[in-house]
Motif scaffolding. Structure first.
Motif, PDB file in Angstrom:
ATOM      1  N   VAL A  29       0.828  -1.211   0.000  1.00  0.00           N
ATOM      2  CA  VAL A  29       0.000   0.000   0.000  1.00  0.00           C
ATOM      3  C   VAL A  29       0.861   1.260   0.000  1.00  0.00           C
ATOM      4  O   VAL A  29       0.366   2.356  -0.313  1.00  0.00           O
ATOM      5  CB  VAL A  29      -0.951   0.005   1.218  1.00  0.00           C
ATOM      6  CG1 VAL A  29      -1.943  -1.128   1.115  1.00  0.00           C
ATOM      7  CG2 VAL A  29      -0.168  -0.077   2.520  1.00  0.00           C
ATOM      8  N   ARG A  30       2.144   1.147   0.360  1.00  0.00           N
ATOM      9  CA  ARG A  30       3.017   2.321   0.338  1.00  0.00           C
ATOM     10  C   ARG A  30       3.288   2.791  -1.076  1.00  0.00           C
ATOM     11  O   ARG A  30       3.786   3.900  -1.283  1.00  0.00           O
ATOM     12  CB  ARG A  30       4.334   1.994   1.046  1.00  0.00           C
ATOM     13  CG  ARG A  30       4.191   1.780   2.549  1.00  0.00           C
ATOM     14  CD  ARG A  30       5.493   1.316   3.173  1.00  0.00           C
ATOM     15  NE  ARG A  30       5.891   0.013   2.658  1.00  0.00           N
ATOM     16  CZ  ARG A  30       6.991  -0.624   3.067  1.00  0.00           C
ATOM     17  NH1 ARG A  30       7.780  -0.062   3.971  1.00  0.00           N
ATOM     18  NH2 ARG A  30       7.294  -1.807   2.560  1.00  0.00           N
ATOM     19  N   ARG A  31       2.984   1.948  -2.077  1.00  0.00           N
ATOM     20  CA  ARG A  31       3.175   2.326  -3.473  1.00  0.00           C
ATOM     21  C   ARG A  31       1.888   2.845  -4.096  1.00  0.00           C
ATOM     22  O   ARG A  31       1.783   2.996  -5.314  1.00  0.00           O
ATOM     23  CB  ARG A  31       3.685   1.124  -4.272  1.00  0.00           C
ATOM     24  CG  ARG A  31       5.098   0.695  -3.860  1.00  0.00           C
ATOM     25  CD  ARG A  31       5.424  -0.706  -4.340  1.00  0.00           C
ATOM     26  NE  ARG A  31       5.222  -0.869  -5.755  1.00  0.00           N
ATOM     27  CZ  ARG A  31       5.110  -2.047  -6.374  1.00  0.00           C
ATOM     28  NH1 ARG A  31       5.195  -3.157  -5.655  1.00  0.00           N
ATOM     29  NH2 ARG A  31       4.923  -2.121  -7.664  1.00  0.00           N
ATOM     30  N   MET A  32       0.882   3.149  -3.277  1.00  0.00           N
ATOM     31  CA  MET A  32      -0.380   3.643  -3.784  1.00  0.00           C
ATOM     32  C   MET A  32      -0.197   4.992  -4.482  1.00  0.00           C
ATOM     33  O   MET A  32       0.476   5.893  -3.967  1.00  0.00           O
ATOM     34  CB  MET A  32      -1.379   3.789  -2.639  1.00  0.00           C
ATOM     35  CG  MET A  32      -2.809   4.037  -3.093  1.00  0.00           C
ATOM     36  SD  MET A  32      -3.579   2.556  -3.767  1.00  0.00           S
ATOM     37  CE  MET A  32      -3.801   1.590  -2.267  1.00  0.00           C
ATOM     38  N   ASP A  33      -0.769   5.126  -5.675  1.00  0.00           N
ATOM     39  CA  ASP A  33      -0.729   6.389  -6.416  1.00  0.00           C
ATOM     40  C   ASP A  33      -2.054   7.104  -6.172  1.00  0.00           C
ATOM     41  O   ASP A  33      -3.064   6.826  -6.816  1.00  0.00           O
ATOM     42  CB  ASP A  33      -0.522   6.123  -7.908  1.00  0.00           C
ATOM     43  CG  ASP A  33      -0.213   7.390  -8.685  1.00  0.00           C
ATOM     44  OD1 ASP A  33      -0.835   8.424  -8.397  1.00  0.00           O
ATOM     45  OD2 ASP A  33       0.651   7.338  -9.587  1.00  0.00           O
ATOM     46  N   TRP A  34      -2.037   8.067  -5.237  1.00  0.00           N
ATOM     47  CA  TRP A  34      -3.288   8.691  -4.829  1.00  0.00           C
ATOM     48  C   TRP A  34      -3.841   9.604  -5.898  1.00  0.00           C
ATOM     49  O   TRP A  34      -5.068   9.784  -5.992  1.00  0.00           O
ATOM     50  CB  TRP A  34      -3.074   9.457  -3.516  1.00  0.00           C
ATOM     51  CG  TRP A  34      -2.697   8.545  -2.382  1.00  0.00           C
ATOM     52  CD1 TRP A  34      -1.498   8.467  -1.764  1.00  0.00           C
ATOM     53  CD2 TRP A  34      -3.540   7.573  -1.752  1.00  0.00           C
ATOM     54  NE1 TRP A  34      -1.509   7.505  -0.786  1.00  0.00           N
ATOM     55  CE2 TRP A  34      -2.759   6.935  -0.748  1.00  0.00           C
ATOM     56  CE3 TRP A  34      -4.861   7.164  -1.930  1.00  0.00           C
ATOM     57  CZ2 TRP A  34      -3.256   5.924   0.063  1.00  0.00           C
ATOM     58  CZ3 TRP A  34      -5.371   6.163  -1.119  1.00  0.00           C
ATOM     59  CH2 TRP A  34      -4.571   5.552  -0.138  1.00  0.00           C
ATOM     60  N   ALA A  35      -2.990  10.199  -6.705  1.00  0.00           N
ATOM     61  CA  ALA A  35      -3.481  11.090  -7.762  1.00  0.00           C
ATOM     62  C   ALA A  35      -4.302  10.315  -8.787  1.00  0.00           C
ATOM     63  O   ALA A  35      -5.409  10.727  -9.172  1.00  0.00           O
ATOM     64  CB  ALA A  35      -2.304  11.793  -8.440  1.00  0.00           C
ATOM     65  N   VAL A  36      -3.774   9.181  -9.252  1.00  0.00           N
ATOM     66  CA  VAL A  36      -4.501   8.357 -10.219  1.00  0.00           C
ATOM     67  C   VAL A  36      -5.747   7.763  -9.570  1.00  0.00           C
ATOM     68  O   VAL A  36      -6.816   7.664 -10.187  1.00  0.00           O
ATOM     69  CB  VAL A  36      -3.595   7.246 -10.776  1.00  0.00           C
ATOM     70  CG1 VAL A  36      -4.367   6.333 -11.717  1.00  0.00           C
ATOM     71  CG2 VAL A  36      -2.390   7.837 -11.491  1.00  0.00           C
ATOM     72  N   THR A  37      -5.621   7.370  -8.292  1.00  0.00           N
ATOM     73  CA  THR A  37      -6.772   6.813  -7.585  1.00  0.00           C
ATOM     74  C   THR A  37      -7.898   7.829  -7.503  1.00  0.00           C
ATOM     75  O   THR A  37      -9.081   7.501  -7.691  1.00  0.00           O
ATOM     76  CB  THR A  37      -6.349   6.384  -6.161  1.00  0.00           C
ATOM     77  OG1 THR A  37      -5.342   5.371  -6.263  1.00  0.00           O
ATOM     78  CG2 THR A  37      -7.526   5.838  -5.375  1.00  0.00           C
ATOM     79  N   ALA A  38      -7.554   9.093  -7.251  1.00  0.00           N
ATOM     80  CA  ALA A  38      -8.583  10.138  -7.160  1.00  0.00           C
ATOM     81  C   ALA A  38      -9.233  10.401  -8.509  1.00  0.00           C
ATOM     82  O   ALA A  38     -10.456  10.611  -8.593  1.00  0.00           O
ATOM     83  CB  ALA A  38      -7.963  11.424  -6.608  1.00  0.00           C
TER      84      ALA A  38
ATOM     85  N   HIS B  58      -5.159   2.567  -7.391  1.00  0.00           N
ATOM     86  CA  HIS B  58      -4.044   2.275  -8.278  1.00  0.00           C
ATOM     87  C   HIS B  58      -2.737   2.346  -7.487  1.00  0.00           C
ATOM     88  O   HIS B  58      -2.635   3.095  -6.512  1.00  0.00           O
ATOM     89  CB  HIS B  58      -3.972   3.285  -9.435  1.00  0.00           C
ATOM     90  CG  HIS B  58      -4.884   2.965 -10.578  1.00  0.00           C
ATOM     91  ND1 HIS B  58      -6.267   3.070 -10.487  1.00  0.00           N
ATOM     92  CD2 HIS B  58      -4.625   2.529 -11.846  1.00  0.00           C
ATOM     93  CE1 HIS B  58      -6.811   2.742 -11.646  1.00  0.00           C
ATOM     94  NE2 HIS B  58      -5.836   2.409 -12.485  1.00  0.00           N
ATOM     95  N   ILE B  59      -1.755   1.561  -7.926  1.00  0.00           N
ATOM     96  CA  ILE B  59      -0.410   1.669  -7.385  1.00  0.00           C
ATOM     97  C   ILE B  59       0.534   2.053  -8.508  1.00  0.00           C
ATOM     98  O   ILE B  59       0.241   1.835  -9.696  1.00  0.00           O
ATOM     99  CB  ILE B  59       0.065   0.364  -6.707  1.00  0.00           C
ATOM    100  CG1 ILE B  59       0.211  -0.750  -7.743  1.00  0.00           C
ATOM    101  CG2 ILE B  59      -0.857  -0.041  -5.578  1.00  0.00           C
ATOM    102  CD1 ILE B  59       0.958  -1.955  -7.202  1.00  0.00           C
ATOM    103  N   ARG B  60       1.660   2.640  -8.126  1.00  0.00           N
ATOM    104  CA  ARG B  60       2.657   3.077  -9.100  1.00  0.00           C
ATOM    105  C   ARG B  60       3.782   2.051  -9.161  1.00  0.00           C
ATOM    106  O   ARG B  60       4.431   1.766  -8.159  1.00  0.00           O
ATOM    107  CB  ARG B  60       3.214   4.440  -8.702  1.00  0.00           C
ATOM    108  CG  ARG B  60       4.332   4.980  -9.592  1.00  0.00           C
ATOM    109  CD  ARG B  60       3.846   5.310 -10.986  1.00  0.00           C
ATOM    110  NE  ARG B  60       2.824   6.342 -10.988  1.00  0.00           N
ATOM    111  CZ  ARG B  60       2.302   6.852 -12.097  1.00  0.00           C
ATOM    112  NH1 ARG B  60       2.704   6.395 -13.274  1.00  0.00           N
ATOM    113  NH2 ARG B  60       1.350   7.760 -12.026  1.00  0.00           N
ATOM    114  N   GLU B  61       3.988   1.438 -10.352  1.00  0.00           N
ATOM    115  CA  GLU B  61       5.108   0.516 -10.548  1.00  0.00           C
ATOM    116  C   GLU B  61       6.429   1.289 -10.500  1.00  0.00           C
ATOM    117  O   GLU B  61       6.472   2.487 -10.782  1.00  0.00           O
ATOM    118  CB  GLU B  61       4.988  -0.194 -11.898  1.00  0.00           C
ATOM    119  CG  GLU B  61       3.770  -1.088 -12.034  1.00  0.00           C
ATOM    120  CD  GLU B  61       4.011  -2.469 -11.433  1.00  0.00           C
ATOM    121  OE1 GLU B  61       4.991  -2.615 -10.676  1.00  0.00           O
ATOM    122  OE2 GLU B  61       3.227  -3.382 -11.724  1.00  0.00           O
ATOM    123  N   THR B  62       7.501   0.595 -10.161  1.00  0.00           N
ATOM    124  CA  THR B  62       8.824   1.199 -10.196  1.00  0.00           C
ATOM    125  C   THR B  62       9.742   0.360 -11.071  1.00  0.00           C
ATOM    126  O   THR B  62       9.560  -0.857 -11.188  1.00  0.00           O
ATOM    127  CB  THR B  62       9.435   1.316  -8.785  1.00  0.00           C
ATOM    128  OG1 THR B  62       9.426   0.024  -8.175  1.00  0.00           O
ATOM    129  CG2 THR B  62       8.650   2.296  -7.936  1.00  0.00           C
TER     130      THR B  62
END
Length: 336
Positions: free
Chosen positions: A90-99, A105-109
Motif C-alpha cells: 500500500v506504500r506504493r499507492m498512487d493517490w493522484a490516479v486513484t482520485a 491504483h499503485i505506481r510501478e517502479t
C-alpha cells in the motif's frame, strides 16, 4: 551414458546436411525465420550481427516495450500505474490516479540497482551436434545473447566462464555494449573440442562458486548430459545467487528415428556402438531420455533454479519470452 547419433558422412553436422555445414536443417525442410543464424567460419561476424538484431527486435517486441529484466525487486524510478491487487504494497499507492479514476491504483517502479550476472557456458563435444535447424552449440550462443540483452544496462555487469572440456576461458564481468558483443563472440569462437574430450560441468560451476563473488544472477547453459556430479555445486551456487538453468536439447536427444542400422557415438568418450533401431530399442531410448530429463528438472528445482528449455527444432526466442513472463508472474504472485 549420453549417446548422440552419427551416420556415415555427416559427422557432427546436421542430419541431411553437408559435413560441417550447420543451419540448413533436415533434408528438404525449409529454414524457418526463427532459426538461429550460422555462427561459424567466414559467416561468424554476419551471424553475430543478425543475432543481435533478432534479439533486440523480437525480444523487445514480444515483451511489449521496456521490461524489468530477469531479477525481481523494486527500484526508485517511477513506472506505470496499474490497478491495485490484493497483496500489493500500500506504500506504493498512487493517490493522484486513484482520485482521478475512483479506483485504487499503485505506481510501478523500474528496477535500477546494479546487477552482476555470470554465464556458465558449456560448449563441450556433446553440444557440437544438431539434427534440426542448428547445433546445440548455436543455442548456447543464442541463450547468452538473450541473457545479456535482458540484464545489461543501468550500470549492470556481465561475465562468463566458457569451457569446451579441454580449456576454460574466463571473461571478466564488465558493462557496456562493446563488452557484451565481445562476450558473445568469445562463446561463439570457442574452439571445438576433439572427439573423446569429456566436459566437466561440475568443475565449471565450482569455478564460479569459488572464490565467492558478489550476489547476483548466475545462468548455467548446458545440455546436462552425462553424469550428475554438477548437482551439488549447483545447489551451493544457488545459496548465494539467483540461479537459472538453460537446458539445450536436440530431437535426437529424446528419441531415435526409425532408420534401421545406425552407429551411436559418445563424442565425449569416443565410444561407439552399432545398433538396429528397432521399435523396442526406440521405446527404451525414449524412456531413458525422459527419465534423465526428469532428473535434470528435479535437480534444478531442488536447487531453487529457474528451468528454461531450448530446442534446436523450436522458436528459441518465443521460449525465452514464455520463460521470462512466467518468472515475473511467479514473483508477483499472479496466477499462471
Amino acid at each position: 551414458m549420453a549417446w548422440t547419433k552419427r551416420t556415415g558422412g555427416t559427422g557432427r553436422g546436421q542430419e541431411g546436411d553437408q559435413p560441417g555445414v550447420a543451419g540448413t536443417g533436415p533434408a528438404g525442410a525449409e529454414r524457418p525465420s526463427w532459426a538461429p543464424p550460422v555462427l561459424r567460419g567466414d559467416r561468424l561476424e554476419a551471424g553475430l550481427r543478425t543475432l543481435e538484431f533478432d534479439v533486440r527486435g523480437r525480444l523487445d517486441g514480444l515483451l511489449q516495450g521496456n521490461h524489468l529484466g530477469l531479477v525481481p525487486g523494486p527500484g526508485s524510478e517511477p513506472g506505470e500505474a496499474r490497478p491495485y491487487q490484493p497483496g500489493d504494497d500500500v506504500r506504493r499507492m498512487d493517490w493522484a490516479v486513484t482520485a482521478r479514476t475512483t479506483t485504487p491504483h499503485i505506481r510501478e517502479t523500474i528496477a535500477d540497482r546494479e546487477l552482476e550476472t555470470w554465464i556458465v557456458a558449456d560448449v563441450s563435444a556433446s553440444l557440437d551436434f544438431g539434427t534440426a535447424f542448428c547445433e546445440k552449440r548455436d543455442l548456447v550462443v543464442c541463450a547468452a545473447a538473450a541473457i545479456t540483452h535482458l540484464t545489461l544496462g543501468g550500470g549492470n555487469r556481465i561475465g562468463a566462464l566458457v569451457s569446451n572440456g579441454a580449456e576454460t576461458v574466463r571473461v571478466p564481468a564488465r558493462g557496456g555494449q562493446a563488452h557484451a558483443r565481445n562476450l558473445i563472440r568469445t562463446i561463439a569462437q570457442m574452439p571445438r573440442a576433439e572427439e573423446g574430450t569429456a566436459g566437466d560441468l561440475s568443475l565449471l560451476v565450482d569455478q564460479l562458486r569459488r572464490p565467492p563473488r558478489r550476489r547476483g544472477l548466475a545462468v548455467v547453459v548446458s545440455d546436462f548430459l552425462g553424469d550428475t556430479a554438477w548437482q551439488r555445486p549447483l545447489r551451493g551456487l544457488s545459496a548465494r545467487h539467483d540461479l537459472i538453468g538453460v537446458e539445450v536439447l536436440d530431437p535426437r536427444d529424446v528419441d531415435l528415428p526409425e532408420v534401421g542400422d545406425i552407429v551411436l557415438a559418445d563424442p565425449e568418450t569416443g565410444r561407439q556402438r552399432e545398433v538396429h533401431a528397432s521399435a523396442l530399442l526406440r521405446k527404451e531410448f525414449a524412456a531413458a531420455a525422459q527419465q534423465h530429463r526428469s532428473e535434470v528438472a528435479r535437480a534444478l528445482r531442488q536447487a531453487g533454479a529457474g528451468h528454461l528449455v531450448l530446442r534446436t527444432d523450436s522458436d528459441w526466442i518465443a521460449d525465452v519470452v514464455r520463460f521470462v513472463v512466467a518468472r515475473k508472474r511467479g514473483w508477483s504472485g499472479a496466477a499462471s
